[in-house]
Design a protein around this motif. Structure first.
Motif, PDB file in Angstrom:
ATOM      1  N   ALA A 234      35.391  34.771  44.149  1.00  0.00           N
ATOM      2  CA  ALA A 234      36.509  35.655  43.834  1.00  0.00           C
ATOM      3  C   ALA A 234      36.386  36.125  42.401  1.00  0.00           C
ATOM      4  O   ALA A 234      36.377  35.313  41.484  1.00  0.00           O
ATOM      5  CB  ALA A 234      37.829  34.915  44.026  1.00  0.00           C
ATOM      6  N   PRO A 235      36.254  37.431  42.161  1.00  0.00           N
ATOM      7  CA  PRO A 235      36.085  37.950  40.810  1.00  0.00           C
ATOM      8  C   PRO A 235      37.402  37.981  40.060  1.00  0.00           C
ATOM      9  O   PRO A 235      38.466  37.857  40.655  1.00  0.00           O
ATOM     10  CB  PRO A 235      35.563  39.372  41.047  1.00  0.00           C
ATOM     11  N   PRO A 236      37.337  38.147  38.740  1.00  0.00           N
ATOM     12  CA  PRO A 236      38.560  38.229  37.955  1.00  0.00           C
ATOM     13  C   PRO A 236      39.323  39.504  38.269  1.00  0.00           C
ATOM     14  O   PRO A 236      38.732  40.541  38.536  1.00  0.00           O
ATOM     15  CB  PRO A 236      38.054  38.239  36.507  1.00  0.00           C
ATOM     16  N   ALA A 237      40.626  39.431  38.241  1.00  0.00           N
ATOM     17  CA  ALA A 237      41.456  40.599  38.535  1.00  0.00           C
ATOM     18  C   ALA A 237      41.771  41.359  37.266  1.00  0.00           C
ATOM     19  O   ALA A 237      42.239  40.777  36.294  1.00  0.00           O
ATOM     20  CB  ALA A 237      42.758  40.155  39.203  1.00  0.00           C
ATOM     21  N   PRO A 238      41.504  42.665  37.217  1.00  0.00           N
ATOM     22  CA  PRO A 238      41.857  43.453  36.041  1.00  0.00           C
ATOM     23  C   PRO A 238      43.362  43.423  35.808  1.00  0.00           C
ATOM     24  O   PRO A 238      44.143  43.544  36.738  1.00  0.00           O
ATOM     25  CB  PRO A 238      41.384  44.866  36.404  1.00  0.00           C
ATOM     26  N   ALA A 239      43.756  43.253  34.556  1.00  0.00           N
ATOM     27  CA  ALA A 239      45.176  43.225  34.218  1.00  0.00           C
ATOM     28  C   ALA A 239      45.640  44.631  33.880  1.00  0.00           C
ATOM     29  O   ALA A 239      45.811  44.992  32.734  1.00  0.00           O
ATOM     30  CB  ALA A 239      45.426  42.294  33.045  1.00  0.00           C
TER      31      ALA A 239
ATOM     32  N   TYR B  53      32.897  44.123  31.317  1.00  0.00           N
ATOM     33  CA  TYR B  53      31.753  43.430  31.900  1.00  0.00           C
ATOM     34  C   TYR B  53      31.999  43.040  33.348  1.00  0.00           C
ATOM     35  O   TYR B  53      31.074  42.970  34.143  1.00  0.00           O
ATOM     36  CB  TYR B  53      31.438  42.158  31.105  1.00  0.00           C
ATOM     37  N   SER B  54      33.232  42.750  33.683  1.00  0.00           N
ATOM     38  CA  SER B  54      33.541  42.241  35.016  1.00  0.00           C
ATOM     39  C   SER B  54      34.479  43.171  35.772  1.00  0.00           C
ATOM     40  O   SER B  54      35.313  42.723  36.554  1.00  0.00           O
ATOM     41  CB  SER B  54      34.172  40.847  34.915  1.00  0.00           C
ATOM     42  N   ALA B  55      34.346  44.455  35.541  1.00  0.00           N
ATOM     43  CA  ALA B  55      35.213  45.428  36.210  1.00  0.00           C
ATOM     44  C   ALA B  55      34.398  46.644  36.638  1.00  0.00           C
ATOM     45  O   ALA B  55      33.403  46.995  36.014  1.00  0.00           O
ATOM     46  CB  ALA B  55      36.351  45.850  35.288  1.00  0.00           C
ATOM     47  N   MET B  56      34.862  47.267  37.709  1.00  0.00           N
ATOM     48  CA  MET B  56      34.185  48.445  38.243  1.00  0.00           C
ATOM     49  C   MET B  56      35.225  49.506  38.579  1.00  0.00           C
ATOM     50  O   MET B  56      36.360  49.190  38.963  1.00  0.00           O
ATOM     51  CB  MET B  56      33.422  48.096  39.530  1.00  0.00           C
TER      52      MET B  56
ATOM     53  N   GLY C 153      38.151  44.015  39.780  1.00  0.00           N
ATOM     54  CA  GLY C 153      37.332  42.969  39.178  1.00  0.00           C
ATOM     55  C   GLY C 153      36.207  42.549  40.106  1.00  0.00           C
ATOM     56  O   GLY C 153      36.335  42.582  41.332  1.00  0.00           O
ATOM     57  N   ILE C 154      35.087  42.175  39.511  1.00  0.00           N
ATOM     58  CA  ILE C 154      33.939  41.657  40.260  1.00  0.00           C
ATOM     59  C   ILE C 154      33.414  40.422  39.531  1.00  0.00           C
ATOM     60  O   ILE C 154      33.773  40.174  38.384  1.00  0.00           O
ATOM     61  CB  ILE C 154      32.810  42.697  40.370  1.00  0.00           C
TER      62      ILE C 154
ATOM     63  N   ARG D 267      28.203  51.234  47.161  1.00  0.00           N
ATOM     64  CA  ARG D 267      27.933  52.605  46.705  1.00  0.00           C
ATOM     65  C   ARG D 267      29.177  53.299  46.159  1.00  0.00           C
ATOM     66  O   ARG D 267      29.072  54.342  45.529  1.00  0.00           O
ATOM     67  CB  ARG D 267      27.323  53.433  47.841  1.00  0.00           C
ATOM     68  N   LYS D 268      30.350  52.712  46.413  1.00  0.00           N
ATOM     69  CA  LYS D 268      31.599  53.287  45.935  1.00  0.00           C
ATOM     70  C   LYS D 268      32.074  52.653  44.620  1.00  0.00           C
ATOM     71  O   LYS D 268      33.168  52.946  44.141  1.00  0.00           O
ATOM     72  CB  LYS D 268      32.694  53.115  46.992  1.00  0.00           C
ATOM     73  N   LEU D 269      31.242  51.808  44.040  1.00  0.00           N
ATOM     74  CA  LEU D 269      31.611  51.129  42.800  1.00  0.00           C
ATOM     75  C   LEU D 269      30.715  51.594  41.659  1.00  0.00           C
ATOM     76  O   LEU D 269      29.503  51.706  41.809  1.00  0.00           O
ATOM     77  CB  LEU D 269      31.476  49.612  42.968  1.00  0.00           C
ATOM     78  N   ARG D 270      31.325  51.840  40.509  1.00  0.00           N
ATOM     79  CA  ARG D 270      30.569  52.264  39.323  1.00  0.00           C
ATOM     80  C   ARG D 270      30.951  51.394  38.142  1.00  0.00           C
ATOM     81  O   ARG D 270      32.140  51.244  37.823  1.00  0.00           O
ATOM     82  CB  ARG D 270      30.854  53.732  38.983  1.00  0.00           C
TER      83      ARG D 270
END
Length: 257
Positions: free
Chosen positions: A61-66, A171-174, A201-202, A229-232
């Protein structure tokens, strides 16, 4: 990036602040860039991890963007009213579509930054564009539809580069591309919610560009899967330009941090 700063140092300083470590994407504080802060990772629910059907996608489970629950980062054009910008963009688009490295290099500053290892200059830009292994033309194609931001007299493409909230760790967001991109409950499963143009978050250590989908965490803690492919990456390639002598020059085309 007591004397007068060069255009390259100004652009580099603008890039540095976004990632919080760029004191030197890029890419990854200046008045134009947003500083990143670490986001505490959310614990991975063991039941979800055990039921995930696709071994190639991340099980962590990746970190969630705040970020604000309503936050959307669809491309915007803040640059079109800048003096000389329309003509510059027209020339930029034309050179990219024609795959004309020489034409593109003429839009670059003499000290255009191309990486954080000292690579710079129009000649080096042409060399890299002409190397099919770099896939830089494809990177430029991808940037064009993603808008343009203005900060401190400089412009940045894509627009999101200078509009990332300070509380998001780049670093941990897309960025999720597309208006109607779905977050799914499993790979190829049912839609959980529309995640289009949000920042998710990823787990950067488990991100696999060859995976069909990546496990992500939305701003509200919701977890799911989105097509890779939908993540940048927020630290992917960006193009920085600044006005000089009545026209615009590309002062950086760079990725990473």
């Amino acid at each position: 990036m007591t004397g007068r700063l060069s255009p390259l140092l100004i652009a580099t300083a603008a890039l540095a602040a976004l990632t919080g470590c760029e004191s030197g994407t890029e890419p990854h504080a200046s008045p134009s860039a947003k500083a990143s802060s670490a986001v505490a990772p959310s614990p991975a629910p063991s039941s979800e991890a055990a039921s995930a059907p696709e071994p190639e996608a991340s099980q962590v489970a990746p970190p969630a963007p705040a970020a604000s629950p309503e936050a959307r980062y669809a491309p915007q054009d803040d640059c079109s009213k800048q003096p000389g910008w329309p003509a510059f963009r027209k020339a930029l688009v034309s050179s990219i579509k024609a795959r004309d490295a020489q034409a593109l290099s003429k839009l670059a500053a003499p000290d255009i930054a191309l990486d954080y290892g000292g690579g710079n200059g129009p000649a080096e830009l042409v060399k890299r564009l002409d190397d099919p292994e770099t896939k830089l033309w494809q990177e430029l194609d991808a940037i064009l539809p993603l808008g343009c931001a203005v900060q401190g007299g400089l412009t940045a493409m894509p627009w999101v580069f200078w509009n990332v909230p300070e509380n998001i760790d780049s670093y941990s967001a897309m960025l999720v591309l597309g208006d109607d991109t779905a977050m799914l409950d499993t790979v190829g499963g049912k839609t959980v919610e529309n995640a289009g143009w949000t920042i998710v978050g990823i787990d950067p250590m488990d991100f696999d560009t060859d995976a069909k989908a990546i496990r992500v965490t939305a701003h509200d803690g919701t977890k799911g899967w989105i097509e890779t492919r939908k993540l940048r990456s927020l630290l992917d390639y960006r193009l920085i330009a600044e006005p000089k002598d009545g026209t615009w020059q590309i002062t950086a085309f760079i990725a990473g941090d």
